[in-house]
Design a protein around this motif. Sequence first.
Motif, mmCIF file in Angstrom:
data_model
loop_
_atom_site.group_PDB
_atom_site.id
_atom_site.type_symbol
_atom_site.label_atom_id
_atom_site.label_comp_id
_atom_site.label_asym_id
_atom_site.label_seq_id
_atom_site.Cartn_x
_atom_site.Cartn_y
_atom_site.Cartn_z
ATOM 1 N N VAL A 27 -9.363 -7.338 -13.221
ATOM 2 C CA VAL A 27 -8.376 -6.257 -13.111
ATOM 3 C C VAL A 27 -8.850 -5.030 -13.875
ATOM 4 N N ALA A 28 -9.415 -5.228 -15.065
ATOM 5 C CA ALA A 28 -9.902 -4.111 -15.880
ATOM 6 C C ALA A 28 -10.993 -3.337 -15.163
ATOM 7 N N ALA A 29 -11.839 -4.066 -14.422
ATOM 8 C CA ALA A 29 -12.949 -3.427 -13.714
ATOM 9 C C ALA A 29 -12.491 -2.749 -12.427
ATOM 10 N N VAL A 30 -11.649 -3.445 -11.676
ATOM 11 C CA VAL A 30 -11.285 -2.994 -10.325
ATOM 12 C C VAL A 30 -10.184 -1.932 -10.343
ATOM 13 N N LEU A 31 -9.287 -1.998 -11.330
ATOM 14 C CA LEU A 31 -8.134 -1.086 -11.367
ATOM 15 C C LEU A 31 -8.211 -0.197 -12.610
ATOM 16 N N PRO A 32 -8.963 0.892 -12.536
ATOM 17 C CA PRO A 32 -9.172 1.739 -13.727
ATOM 18 C C PRO A 32 -7.917 2.442 -14.228
ATOM 19 N N ASP A 33 -6.877 2.551 -13.384
ATOM 20 C CA ASP A 33 -5.656 3.250 -13.793
ATOM 21 C C ASP A 33 -4.632 2.330 -14.460
ATOM 22 N N VAL A 34 -4.823 1.019 -14.330
ATOM 23 C CA VAL A 34 -3.890 0.072 -14.943
ATOM 24 C C VAL A 34 -4.134 0.023 -16.454
ATOM 25 N N LYS A 35 -3.069 0.244 -17.233
ATOM 26 C CA LYS A 35 -3.191 0.294 -18.688
ATOM 27 C C LYS A 35 -2.813 -1.035 -19.366
ATOM 28 N N TYR A 36 -1.944 -1.805 -18.682
ATOM 29 C CA TYR A 36 -1.486 -3.069 -19.266
ATOM 30 C C TYR A 36 -1.572 -4.168 -18.219
ATOM 31 N N TYR A 37 -2.258 -5.254 -18.582
ATOM 32 C CA TYR A 37 -2.322 -6.419 -17.716
ATOM 33 C C TYR A 37 -1.712 -7.597 -18.471
ATOM 34 N N ASP B 289 0.799 -1.230 0.000
ATOM 35 C CA ASP B 289 0.000 0.000 0.000
ATOM 36 C C ASP B 289 0.829 1.276 0.000
ATOM 37 N N THR B 290 2.001 1.229 0.627
ATOM 38 C CA THR B 290 2.792 2.454 0.789
ATOM 39 C C THR B 290 3.613 2.805 -0.445
ATOM 40 N N LEU B 291 3.688 1.911 -1.414
ATOM 41 C CA LEU B 291 4.531 2.133 -2.591
ATOM 42 C C LEU B 291 3.762 2.948 -3.628
ATOM 43 N N GLU B 292 3.464 4.187 -3.292
ATOM 44 C CA GLU B 292 2.558 5.009 -4.084
ATOM 45 C C GLU B 292 3.144 5.446 -5.424
ATOM 46 N N LYS B 293 4.449 5.305 -5.624
ATOM 47 C CA LYS B 293 5.067 5.697 -6.893
ATOM 48 C C LYS B 293 5.238 4.511 -7.847
ATOM 49 N N LEU B 294 4.749 3.341 -7.423
ATOM 50 C CA LEU B 294 4.915 2.132 -8.223
ATOM 51 C C LEU B 294 4.213 2.276 -9.580
ATOM 52 N N ARG C 271 -18.840 -2.955 -6.489
ATOM 53 C CA ARG C 271 -19.663 -2.108 -5.626
ATOM 54 C C ARG C 271 -19.188 -2.201 -4.173
ATOM 55 N N GLU C 272 -18.879 -3.406 -3.712
ATOM 56 C CA GLU C 272 -18.392 -3.594 -2.346
ATOM 57 C C GLU C 272 -17.022 -2.939 -2.157
ATOM 58 N N ILE C 273 -16.158 -3.087 -3.151
ATOM 59 C CA ILE C 273 -14.819 -2.484 -3.087
ATOM 60 C C ILE C 273 -14.925 -0.965 -3.003
ATOM 61 N N GLU C 274 -15.782 -0.371 -3.818
ATOM 62 C CA GLU C 274 -15.932 1.089 -3.828
ATOM 63 C C GLU C 274 -16.494 1.598 -2.504
ATOM 64 N N ALA C 275 -17.431 0.832 -1.912
ATOM 65 C CA ALA C 275 -17.995 1.234 -0.614
ATOM 66 C C ALA C 275 -16.924 1.206 0.468
ATOM 67 N N ASN C 276 -16.137 0.135 0.500
ATOM 68 C CA ASN C 276 -15.056 0.030 1.488
ATOM 69 C C ASN C 276 -13.989 1.090 1.254
ATOM 70 N N LYS D 112 -7.893 -11.295 -2.985
ATOM 71 C CA LYS D 112 -7.738 -10.409 -1.831
ATOM 72 C C LYS D 112 -6.408 -9.655 -1.935
ATOM 73 N N GLY D 113 -6.485 -8.346 -1.837
ATOM 74 C CA GLY D 113 -5.286 -7.519 -1.916
ATOM 75 C C GLY D 113 -5.166 -6.772 -3.221
ATOM 76 N N ILE D 114 -5.806 -7.304 -4.273
ATOM 77 C CA ILE D 114 -5.735 -6.620 -5.570
ATOM 78 C C ILE D 114 -6.418 -5.257 -5.487
ATOM 79 N N GLU D 115 -7.525 -5.196 -4.745
ATOM 80 C CA GLU D 115 -8.253 -3.935 -4.627
ATOM 81 C C GLU D 115 -7.415 -2.846 -3.957
ATOM 82 N N ARG D 116 -6.378 -3.245 -3.198
ATOM 83 C CA ARG D 116 -5.515 -2.270 -2.533
ATOM 84 C C ARG D 116 -4.698 -1.476 -3.559
#
Length: 489
Positions: free
Chosen positions: A117-127, A65-70, A149-154, A84-88
């Motif tokens: 991944v395409a749905a949950v991580l909108p900023d990821v350009k390449y999977y 979580d702390t690697l914000e420049k990754l 929906r659950e991920i966005e609420a949390n 679990k953890g991908i949503e982070r």
Amino acid sequence: MPNLTKLSLNCNKIEVIEHIDMLTALKELDLSFNYIERIENIEKLINLEVLSLFNNQITQIQNLDTLEKLVILSLGNNKIGSTKGIERFRFLKDLRVLNLQGNPISRSARFQMDLYVAAVLPDVKYYEYKTVTEEMRHKGREKYYRELREIEANEEKEILARAAKAKEEYDEKRLASSFVEYLNEHQLYESLWKGDEDGYALLRIGQPATDLAEEYDNDMYDVTQEIYKYGLERFEERELEINEFKENLEEGQLLIQQMGQEVIEEFLRHKELVFERATAVLKALELRTLHGEDEESPESLELVDQFDKITMQFDDTINDVWQQLMSQELHLHESIEESTVNFQRRIQEMMAKFVEQVQTYFGQLRDIAIHFSENMSEVSTHYINTKLALQDFEDVPPELLHCMEDREAILNLIAGMKDAHIQRIDEREDRLMVRSRDFIENMIDELNNAELERNRAKILEINSFLELMSESLASLHTEIREAIMNDEA
């Protein structure tokens, strides 16, 4: 190696990530093809842009979580069996490339990891090194609607919690830097009674004592509020002074850096011309030697003399550049030292005014404590006289029963209470004084140490660069000889 930016430890037998958390300058870390089972001890590597943990034994996504420049993250060929953890990764706003191929979760026939991944991580350009298309995102959002929906609420809850925590940390730091923490409410008044059970018992002798205590609390609160507000005002004033000083410092350093760069660029242009001349002379000399010409012939000696002159002139140029760069650095160093002394004087003057005013407020607090004890003496004496006259001791607090037989005891108890309260007030005042003094000393020490390290590093950099330039000319002869030998071969 605190300045290391790239570290490759792939293809080893590493089982645990450890002993690298101090490498905070790292931008690229390759730990692929090892035996690592857990992602850990990399939380402090906050400048990481590329991280590869490909082909390990990792079972869970965590501690990223702390690697914000990754930007690029590879977790392929591991043993990750859960999403679990991908949503982070939604909190890693710079993450653009993600690889999870070869994990149990990505091989499941019932689960389409690429759409998830395409749905949950909108900023990821390449999977998995393939472009994430808008069509994939649309299908993913439809297929994993409930999960998203659950991920966005949390996420919304966590964002609010993070914001609250950040504000709390900022306020705490701000108060600590203002030296008025725990003076914004009734904390000082409440601290006066800690450990003073006998004194606190006086508050239970009736309504007059309760009224006095309430008045005491309010009076203390009014003064501590003045200290609190004044402390924050002076903090803002000091912060402006500190920020202005640092900005001026950075501007001065940048100016000298630009001047030094101009000197170096001019020198490098001159170096190119010198090396062209030196190369031509050395080539001619080596070719004569290769063709069996006499080294003592007038032509050869003339070429040697030409190279010696070129070397001497280049050494003179290097010395001139050294003088210019060192002169600039000396000027900057002396300017920073002088600016720091002036800054220290201004901050000390500001702090002296702050301390002087705060001491006035603490004097008021001591007067309030004395006034309260005097009023309590009257109320307590009247209370005891009444109880003795009526011989009614049933509701007398146990801590005060001995005062019914010894009237001086109640006065001694009140005197002890007063001394204890004034001592607590003095301790709080002393703590503020000490911390304000230490603040200046520590800040100036940090500035002086930082400048000393910067100056030493710059001098080393100048000397190393010019030594390298000098050595490069000295080694030119060998390089040309080897090149000619290779061509002839």
